[in-house]
Design an enzyme around this catalytic site. Structure first.
Site: not given
Ligand code: IVH
Length: 668
Positions: A112, A114, A116, A172, A225, A311, A405, A408, A423, A429
């Site tokens: 199956e 996995k 995430d 999950e 499960y 994995k 910056c 500016c 800034c 700016c």
């Protein structure tokens, strides 16, 4: 049909269509028909509050009320999985299991995905979802039932006559790529920190205090499960197929494998095929199919011996840094960006990767024109993970973070306690002003169509819009003459400007670009203050009393409205006719319906949790108390109120009010 029959019919139908839509991806009716059925059910439930059921599909939209999570012990610990990155080690594991179990035939394994995301334990009693708990430390987790109830692929009521009375399902919770991208786009726009990957986003979303916001984000869930005493089958695979029949979403990728070769083929297939899936996966899981054999193999303290995770390796590429640019956001935060020689990674061409902040640039020790490793694991945004120092050009200079910056020229300052530089020329700016113009016209703010990045810059450069309030001094003629825009564009912009006068106050607050105030916080501020005058004049302490508003936001709001420039902008917007208050009934500024009342809550409730009732009482000016005394105004009693309490209330002549009566009393 009697109302009760119609309600039952609508609930069953809506549940069925939910399942067709969210689990089987095979809807039978249009969204509109669905909405109409839902509306009809809502209306009926409102007319017949006695027939309400907390599991009704109408409650899936979530509630705005704050809850803190209660910790709940797992009946059976939630273990993790042993993992490997190596196909040979998966084969070794399968051989080891087979050796331990004996016999000549290969013992079937279930392959199956996995997923995430973040794991969840779902407790069903007599087929009804009663509790959803996060993994936590494996022994106990957070009770996130209210949030989980908003996930449409998790059935609230199971269908089937073979559902055991006590059942635990584990799976999950994931945020599909599409929803993840949408969420991050919105966060980028608000200059809120992005979620690095769907896993963090799913976990963060599940822990939100506001289930209506959870509902909006679009979580999904896969079950992998089943636990309990009277399970339908003696093996994992068949149990999962039954789970699907009961209404759970079980991945189509789940497959029964009956030889080592099939295991290896499964890995080779999904190593690439997984990229087509709508959700993030970080590997595969293999489980011995027979439950008896699982029991035989047992578990270590950390993980079951009958399962292993394989994995996937993160994909990585090496490419040359062209240069690092420094970009100025609408709040003035400076983000370093690595501009790269284009390189192909997981099917997309990567040209740029954020370096986030100065600390990260330092840690990576990047020099000019270095060869950089770019990775895309569970992350959608490519990440620079390292430097190939052997390929460094002799004498290449370190990448220096800018001191001024880039737009500016103002000397940058560091946000105290944070890695970010900003800034401070907030109102002078150009990039920051243009950023705020773009924010103001955005879909979630004033929604003024026709103003994109380029036109925002033009409006600024021509001097037509130097402040968001300038939008209300524009005319089609000025846009055409001074802005050199075509008549269509000019008209479209003016239509948007006109429409924006009806945009609700919460979005007006959001459109002001108050530091740290994204959409959710702005909505909270608008609803709890009710109008602009209160918002402009409240103190830091008063702000922190609002849920989700911490000291940092409170200080930012007070500082924002302390500046004349912002107060003037607000006045100009007010004069232009923008909405400066929430419509009647939509503010939660608090009422005084329960002012002076001392209320004791007792028992179990059907419509709201105890914490919700406590919060409601406080919002309406009442006081919660733990014990009944002469001072008690009344007892709010749910089911199973203790007999001792009831006696005491009677003896003291304190009225006892049921849940429905209370809700009626407060006009809910
Ligand atoms: S089985 C006792 N199956 O991976 C075994 N877990 O590293 C319980 N996960 O905490 C887990 N997909 O959150 C299992 N198909 C799958 C899974 C899966 C993702 C997660 C789960 C668990 C973690 C273990």
């Amino acid at each position: 049909m009697t109302p009760s029959e119609e309600i039952k019919y609508l609930r069953d139908e809506l549940n069925r269509h939910n399942r067709l839509y969210y689990v089987e991806a095979a809807p039978e009716i249009s969204d509109m028909d669905y909405d109409m059925m839902l509306k009809r059910l809502e209306a009926l439930e409102k007319e017949h509050p006695e027939l309400d059921d907390p599991l009704s599909p109408t409650h899936r939209v979530g509630s705005d009320i704050n809850k803190s999570f209660a910790q709940v012990a797992h009946e059976r610990p939630m273990l993790s999985l042993a993992n490997t990155y190596n196909i040979d080690e998966v084969d070794d594991w399968a051989r080891r299991c087979n050796d331990t179990l004996g016999g000549s035939e290969f013992h079937a394994v279930v392959g199956e995905m996995k997923f995430d995301g973040t794991s969840i334990s779902l407790i069903y009693k007599d087929g009804r979802l009663v509790r959803a708990v996060t993994r936590g430390d494996g022994e106990k987790g957070d009770d996130v039932t209210a949030n989980v109830m908003t996930i449409k692929s998790i059935p609230l009521q199971l269908t089937g006559d073979d559902v055991p009375s006590d059942l635990e399902m584990r799976g999950e919770i994931v945020l599909p790529w599409k929803a993840f991208d949408r969420l991050n786009e919105q966060r980028a726009f608000n200059e809120e920190p992005l979620f690095a990957n769907p896993r963090n986003a799913a976990a963060g979303t599940l822990k939100l205090q506001n289930s209506a916001e959870v509902a909006r984000r679009g979580l999904d869930a896969y079950i992998y499960y089943m636990l309990g005493d009277n399970l339908p089958a003696d093996n994992h695979y068949d149990n999962m197929m039954v789970a699907r029949r009961w209404g759970f979403k079980v991945s189509d990728a789940m497959t029964l494998l009956s030889s080592l070769k099939e295991v290896d083929d499964y890995i080779n297939h999904w190593d690439t095929a997984r990229k087509e899936l709508p959700v993030a996966t970080d590997g595969l899981v293999f489980k011995i199919n027979s439950l008896k054999q699982q029991l035989n193999l047992g578990s270590t303290a950390k993980s079951p011996r009958w399962a292993i995770a394989y994995k996937f390796k993160a994909e990585r590429a090496l490419t040359r840094l062209k240069y690092v640019s420094f970009e100025v956001g609408r709040m003035g935060i400076i983000t370093p960006v690595a501009n790269l020689e284009p390189v192909l990674l997981s099917g997309t061409i990567v040209k740029r990767a954020s370096l986030h902040n100065e600390d990260i640039v330092r840690q990576l020790d990047i020099h000019q024109h270095d060869m950089l490793y770019v990775e895309k694991g569970g992350e959608i945004i490519p990440k620079i993970t390292g430097v190939d120092t052997s390929a460094r050009e002799p004498g290449a200079a370190e990448v220096e973070f800018v001191k001024f910056c880039p737009d500016c020229g103002t000397r940058l300052e560091r946000v105290p306690g944070e890695a970010a530089w900003f800034c401070p020329n907030r109102y002078g700016c150009p990039q920051q002003i243009i950023g705020r113009i773009r924010h103001f016209v955005g879909r979630h703010a004033m929604d003024i169509d026709g103003v994109g990045e380029e036109i925002s810059a033009t409006l600024f450069a021509t001097g037509l819009v130097r402040n968001i309030a300038d939008f209300y001094d524009l005319t089609v003629d000025r846009l055409m003459l001074e802005g050199a825009l075509g008549p269509r564009t000019a008209e479209r912009i003016m239509e948007g400007v006109e429409q924006s006068r009806t945009v609700t106050f919460d979005r007006v607050v959001y459109s002001l670009s108050i530091p740290y105030c994204g959409e959710t916080v702005s909505r909270k501020l608008a609803r709890s203050t009710g109008n602009i005058d209160r918002l402009m004049n409240m103190s830091e302490i008063e702000f922190t009393a609002i849920e989700d508003v911490g000291p940092r936001i409170a200080a930012a709001v007070v500082e924002f409205f302390a500046l004349d420039i912002n107060r003037t902008t607000v006045e100009r917007l007010r004069n232009a006719g923008l909405q400066m208050a929430m419509p009647e009934g939509q503010d939660q500024a608090g009422s005084d319906e329960l002012a002076g009342k001392v209320i004791v809550i007792s028992g179990v409730f059907a419509h709201h949790s105890r914490d919700e009732y406590k919060a409601m009482i406080e919002r309406m000016g009442g006081k919660n108390s733990g014990s009944i005394s002469k001072k008690t105004s009344f007892v709010l009693a749910g089911e199973n109120m203790g007999p001792a309490k009831l006696e005491k209330a009677k003896a003291l002549g304190v009225p006892v009010i049921g849940e429905d009566e209370f809700l009626k009393m407060i006009g809910d």
